[in-house]
Write a protein that holds these residues in place. Structure first.
Motif, PDB file in Angstrom:
ATOM      1  N   TYR A 165       0.780  -1.225   0.000  1.00  0.00           N
ATOM      2  CA  TYR A 165       0.000   0.000   0.000  1.00  0.00           C
ATOM      3  C   TYR A 165       0.818   1.283   0.000  1.00  0.00           C
ATOM      4  O   TYR A 165       0.382   2.287  -0.527  1.00  0.00           O
ATOM      5  CB  TYR A 165      -1.089  -0.039   1.054  1.00  0.00           C
ATOM      6  N   PHE A 295     -15.282  -7.820  14.115  1.00  0.00           N
ATOM      7  CA  PHE A 295     -14.000  -7.752  13.430  1.00  0.00           C
ATOM      8  C   PHE A 295     -13.552  -6.300  13.379  1.00  0.00           C
ATOM      9  O   PHE A 295     -14.365  -5.426  13.157  1.00  0.00           O
ATOM     10  CB  PHE A 295     -14.144  -8.295  11.996  1.00  0.00           C
ATOM     11  N   ILE A 298      -7.756  -2.714  10.010  1.00  0.00           N
ATOM     12  CA  ILE A 298      -7.017  -1.468   9.846  1.00  0.00           C
ATOM     13  C   ILE A 298      -6.833  -1.210   8.360  1.00  0.00           C
ATOM     14  O   ILE A 298      -6.439  -2.092   7.599  1.00  0.00           O
ATOM     15  CB  ILE A 298      -5.623  -1.544  10.507  1.00  0.00           C
TER      16      ILE A 298
ATOM     17  N   ARG B 175      -9.016 -12.715   6.169  1.00  0.00           N
ATOM     18  CA  ARG B 175      -8.397 -11.994   7.272  1.00  0.00           C
ATOM     19  C   ARG B 175      -9.223 -12.126   8.527  1.00  0.00           C
ATOM     20  O   ARG B 175      -8.725 -12.338   9.609  1.00  0.00           O
ATOM     21  CB  ARG B 175      -8.360 -10.504   6.939  1.00  0.00           C
ATOM     22  N   ARG B 176     -10.521 -11.968   8.292  1.00  0.00           N
ATOM     23  CA  ARG B 176     -11.447 -12.033   9.409  1.00  0.00           C
ATOM     24  C   ARG B 176     -11.391 -13.402  10.080  1.00  0.00           C
ATOM     25  O   ARG B 176     -11.330 -13.525  11.293  1.00  0.00           O
ATOM     26  CB  ARG B 176     -12.843 -11.727   8.861  1.00  0.00           C
ATOM     27  N   LYS B 179      -8.053 -13.965  11.914  1.00  0.00           N
ATOM     28  CA  LYS B 179      -8.009 -13.222  13.173  1.00  0.00           C
ATOM     29  C   LYS B 179      -8.816 -13.972  14.244  1.00  0.00           C
ATOM     30  O   LYS B 179      -8.348 -14.198  15.356  1.00  0.00           O
ATOM     31  CB  LYS B 179      -8.598 -11.831  12.938  1.00  0.00           C
ATOM     32  N   ASP B 195       2.470  -6.213   3.736  1.00  0.00           N
ATOM     33  CA  ASP B 195       1.270  -5.380   3.667  1.00  0.00           C
ATOM     34  C   ASP B 195       0.929  -4.838   5.061  1.00  0.00           C
ATOM     35  O   ASP B 195       0.577  -5.580   5.966  1.00  0.00           O
ATOM     36  CB  ASP B 195       0.115  -6.225   3.116  1.00  0.00           C
ATOM     37  N   GLN B 196       1.061  -3.535   5.196  1.00  0.00           N
ATOM     38  CA  GLN B 196       0.840  -2.890   6.493  1.00  0.00           C
ATOM     39  C   GLN B 196      -0.568  -3.165   7.031  1.00  0.00           C
ATOM     40  O   GLN B 196      -0.742  -3.423   8.222  1.00  0.00           O
ATOM     41  CB  GLN B 196       1.032  -1.367   6.361  1.00  0.00           C
ATOM     42  N   ASN B 197      -1.552  -3.087   6.151  1.00  0.00           N
ATOM     43  CA  ASN B 197      -2.926  -3.279   6.617  1.00  0.00           C
ATOM     44  C   ASN B 197      -3.134  -4.686   7.162  1.00  0.00           C
ATOM     45  O   ASN B 197      -3.793  -4.887   8.178  1.00  0.00           O
ATOM     46  CB  ASN B 197      -3.918  -3.034   5.478  1.00  0.00           C
ATOM     47  N   MET B 200      -1.359  -4.956  10.566  1.00  0.00           N
ATOM     48  CA  MET B 200      -2.015  -4.217  11.647  1.00  0.00           C
ATOM     49  C   MET B 200      -3.364  -4.814  12.004  1.00  0.00           C
ATOM     50  O   MET B 200      -3.808  -4.750  13.132  1.00  0.00           O
ATOM     51  CB  MET B 200      -2.169  -2.752  11.249  1.00  0.00           C
ATOM     52  N   THR B 201      -4.027  -5.390  10.989  1.00  0.00           N
ATOM     53  CA  THR B 201      -5.323  -6.010  11.248  1.00  0.00           C
ATOM     54  C   THR B 201      -5.145  -7.307  12.017  1.00  0.00           C
ATOM     55  O   THR B 201      -5.917  -7.640  12.903  1.00  0.00           O
ATOM     56  CB  THR B 201      -6.056  -6.286   9.915  1.00  0.00           C
TER      57      THR B 201
END
Lengths: 352, 357
Positions: A165, A295, A298, B175-176, B179, B195-197, B200-201
């Motif tokens: 990103y 959920f 970010i 992702r969900r 997690k 991937d930062q997102n 962080m997620t």
């Protein structure tokens, strides 16, 4: 003079990739085509390029049908999701190659390739092989090759989707500058990301299941989405759509009754689907509407909270990075002044 | 599950410079960690050292109290999920999930119960009888994940960019699931990504890596609010943190001669050069008429992102970005900017020395 698509349809194995598509693309304008995966965006580009023949319909460039013009005669430049370069050629040769093939003399091709590499910030990399570059640089090479052609039609198929990103952010901004200089070409750029479609497009085309749902300026489409489907596609997270009704001069959402805000005061009593952007919802300790956090996601510098409520799942977007345990009860506030009203069939009735 | 201790672990390939500079690190039992950085930063080397694929050229690695530095991957009891699904195409989903347990000679009844549990977690219950080759790539990757999770005796679950092959639209779903599963299972999870997102997620804590070093370890919120270096300020968050050259004067911290936080509590012994101030675009705003200590800015451009607008401004010779909600009209040419002083980050030689002045 523009490129017209007239009633294009294309189906394979019972799947409609293009369904009666009409559109106009103008010179010197960048059109972003936004839609989810399998909306038909790639098929649309491939049809424009001549890589795929439609089952029916016509394409007209400056009023002349090009539907039967083969791909190698169309003079279309294309950039793909994958970074496609010639691995055995240097960066400079990668950019110059199509120019040579089109009959440019070597010195001229080299000059133009060098100038284009400078534009995309790769001047120092001309002698390298693509494999010696990072993903972002490889995609810049592919872009430079497409730009150097100075083709009348330039197609970009989600060119940033495979980059991380930070690079996407950087290249999007660079693209803005590069395409602003593109005053002669028809540029069509597909994406799944609303922010990208908004910031790059002079015009946005929204596609879903092979059909064009709406065409307009970014502001138009964002502020007056023609339907719930558009509203979901052009917002990230997708706009929240809540089934409800207007009953006795009030909004009914589940068991809640809310006063009609001014912009909705003329809504007739009926069932509606109310739309609320994630940015128009906030955590409000005083609110009696609450739900359980299922959920937290970010995105850049924002936190999307996905909350299960009495009227279904809701997404909230809050500024900054927050760590909230899953299962937490989140009280949700919003202003009814921000409500979109869509008819039961999904068509926009009133935008705030 | 185990605590993972790295003691002065460093690695170089042959005589090349360090791919991973010697460092100490303890990864706690039951937490999820992301190794985040651009390609070539050393994150995969670190993962391979933990899994046993790479023996570090220096240092020791312990799983709980057991020194496994020279123990190969087969003896470490770690589960791995790779970028691409690694499954048995001809076997059923059930057999794929059961395989690691059969290898360990679990009793059949116990295997059945455990596979059912994992399949339920991953929403694969309806597809247990299907041959794996009939599934989509997303579903196959789910099976890979399930195979990683199915053993309840592993020391750690290691994942190397597991969502690479996943369609962007599906990523959200996965992702969900990832997690939820990792929270429930309380595995020690190490997740490599650029991937930062995603980092962080997913992770409780992130190790930001750059050029063979862990530049910061912290929760996503810590990285955002208190980046240890200007690099982390740039790398985390979108748009990146704004950074200005600053000086100390009569008015405290000043940017281009304008005090931005007069009377603020400053660390003692500040150097006279190399001072910079960082502020997130979210924490800079258009000043109200009554605000004092504001900066004069010239608007350079406005990007409409839909829900927000990013306003690019020039403040003296520096460029900065503000993030404005759609309900705020972007200024046309000149503007005054207010920086939230409790959110200012003070850097000396690009290292954070104070957050909030």
């Amino acid at each position: 003079m523009p490129l017209h698509l007239e009633n294009l349809s294309l189906a394979r194995n019972g799947v409609r990739y293009l369904d009666r598509v009409d559109a106009t693309f103008r010179r010197g304008r960048l059109t972003t085509v936004i839609g989810r995966t399998l909306a038909g965006k790639t098929t649309l580009l491939r049809t424009l390029a001549g890589l795929q023949a439609p089952d029916s319909g016509d394409l007209k460039l400056d009023g002349v049908s090009i539907a039967s013009v083969p791909v190698w005669k169309r003079d279309v430049a294309m950039v793909y999701q994958q970074f496609i370069n010639y691995p055995h050629l240097s960066v400079l040769e990668n950019v110059a190659f199509p120019l040579l093939r089109r009959g440019l003399k070597a010195p001229e091709a080299q000059l133009r390739a060098e100038a284009t590499l400078a534009k995309v910030g790769l001047s120092g990399f001309a002698a390298r092989r693509p494999s010696q570059l990072s993903g972002g640089q490889q995609q810049r090479v592919a872009l430079a090759r497409a730009l150097a052609r100075e083709a009348p039609i330039l197609l970009l198929d989600e060119p940033l989707v495979n980059l991380d990103y930070k690079l996407r952010e950087q290249l999007r901004e660079e693209f803005r500058g590069l395409f602003a200089e593109e005053t002669k070409a028809i540029v069509v750029y597909t994406t799944t990301e609303p922010a990208e479609a908004m910031m790059l497009g002079d015009e946005i085309v929204v596609m879903h299941e092979g059909r064009i749902l709406q065409v307009g300026t970014p502001v138009d489409v964002f502020e007056r989405p023609a339907s719930t489907a558009v509203a979901e596609i052009v917002n990230d997270p997708p706009m929240n759509i809540l089934p409800g009704a207007v009953v006795d001069g009030r909004i009914a959402l589940g068991s809640y009754r809310l006063a009609l805000p001014a912009h909705l005061s003329r809504l007739a009593a009926a069932d509606y689907r109310f739309g609320l952007r994630a940015t128009d919802l906030h955590v409000d300790p005083a609110s009696e509407i609450a739900g359980s956090l299922v959920f937290a996601e970010i995105s850049g510098s924002e936190t999307f909270l996905h909350v299960e409520t009495a009227f279904g799942p809701l997404a909230l977007q809050i500024e900054g990075i927050h760590d909230i345990a899953l299962g937490t009860q989140v009280p949700i506030g919003f202003s009814t002044e921000r409500l979109f009203a869509f008819a039961a069939d999904g068509a926009l009735v009133v935008a705030p | 599950m185990a605590r993972i201790t790295l003691e002065r672990v460093g690695h170089r390939y042959g005589h090349a410079p360090y791919a991973l500079e010697p460092f100490d690190m303890v990864l706690e039992d039951g937490r999820s960690y992301a190794l985040l950085g651009p390609s070539g930063c050393g994150k995969t080397t670190m993962l391979n050292i933990i899994s046993g694929v790479v023996r570090p050229s220096e240092g020791r690695i312990l799983l709980d109290d057991r020194d496994v530095t020279v123990v190969p991957i087969s003896g470490r009891n770690v589960a791995q999920v790779f970028q691409f699904p690694v499954i048995y195409q001809s076997k059923s989903v059930y057999e794929n999930l059961a395989f690691p347990l059969r290898c360990r000679r679990w009793p059949i009844a116990r295997i059945k119960a455990r596979v059912a549990e994992i399949a339920d977690l991953l929403d694969l219950s309806g597809r247990l009888g299907k041959p794996a080759w009939q599934l989509t790539v997303d579903e196959k990757q789910l099976i890979s994940l399930g195979r990683g999770l199915v053993r309840d005796d592993v020391a750690a679950l290691l994942m190397d960019e597991p969502l690479t092959v996943i369609d962007p639209q599906m990523k959200f779903q996965l992702r969900r699931k990832l997690k939820a599963v990792s929270q429930k299972a309380r595995h020690t999870v190490i997740y490599v990504t650029h991937d930062q997102n995603e980092a962080m997620t997913f992770a409780d804590e992130i190790l930001v890596m750059s050029a063979g070093k862990v530049v910061q370890r912290g929760t996503p919120q810590e990285l955002f609010e208190r980046p240890r270096t200007t690099y982390v300020g740039y790398f985390i968050g979108s748009p990146s943190m704004n950074v200005f050259d600053a000086e100390i004067g009569a008015g405290g911290v000043m940017i281009g001669g304008t005090p931005i936080a007069p009377g603020g509590a400053l660390p003692s012994g500040l150097p006279t050069s190399g001072l910079r101030v960082g502020i997130r675009p979210e924490y800079a705003s258009l000043a109200q008429p009554e605000d004092s200590d504001t900066l004069a800015a010239t608007v350079v451009g406005v990007q409409d992102h839909g829900s927000v607008r990013i306003v690019e401004v020039a403040i003296g010779t520096a460029r900065a970005r503000l993030k404005l909600g759609r309900d705020i009209a972007p200024p046309s040419a000149q503007a005054r900017i207010r920086l939230r002083r409790d959110k200012l980050c003070l850097f000396v030689d690009d290292h954070l020395i104070a957050a909030g002045i």
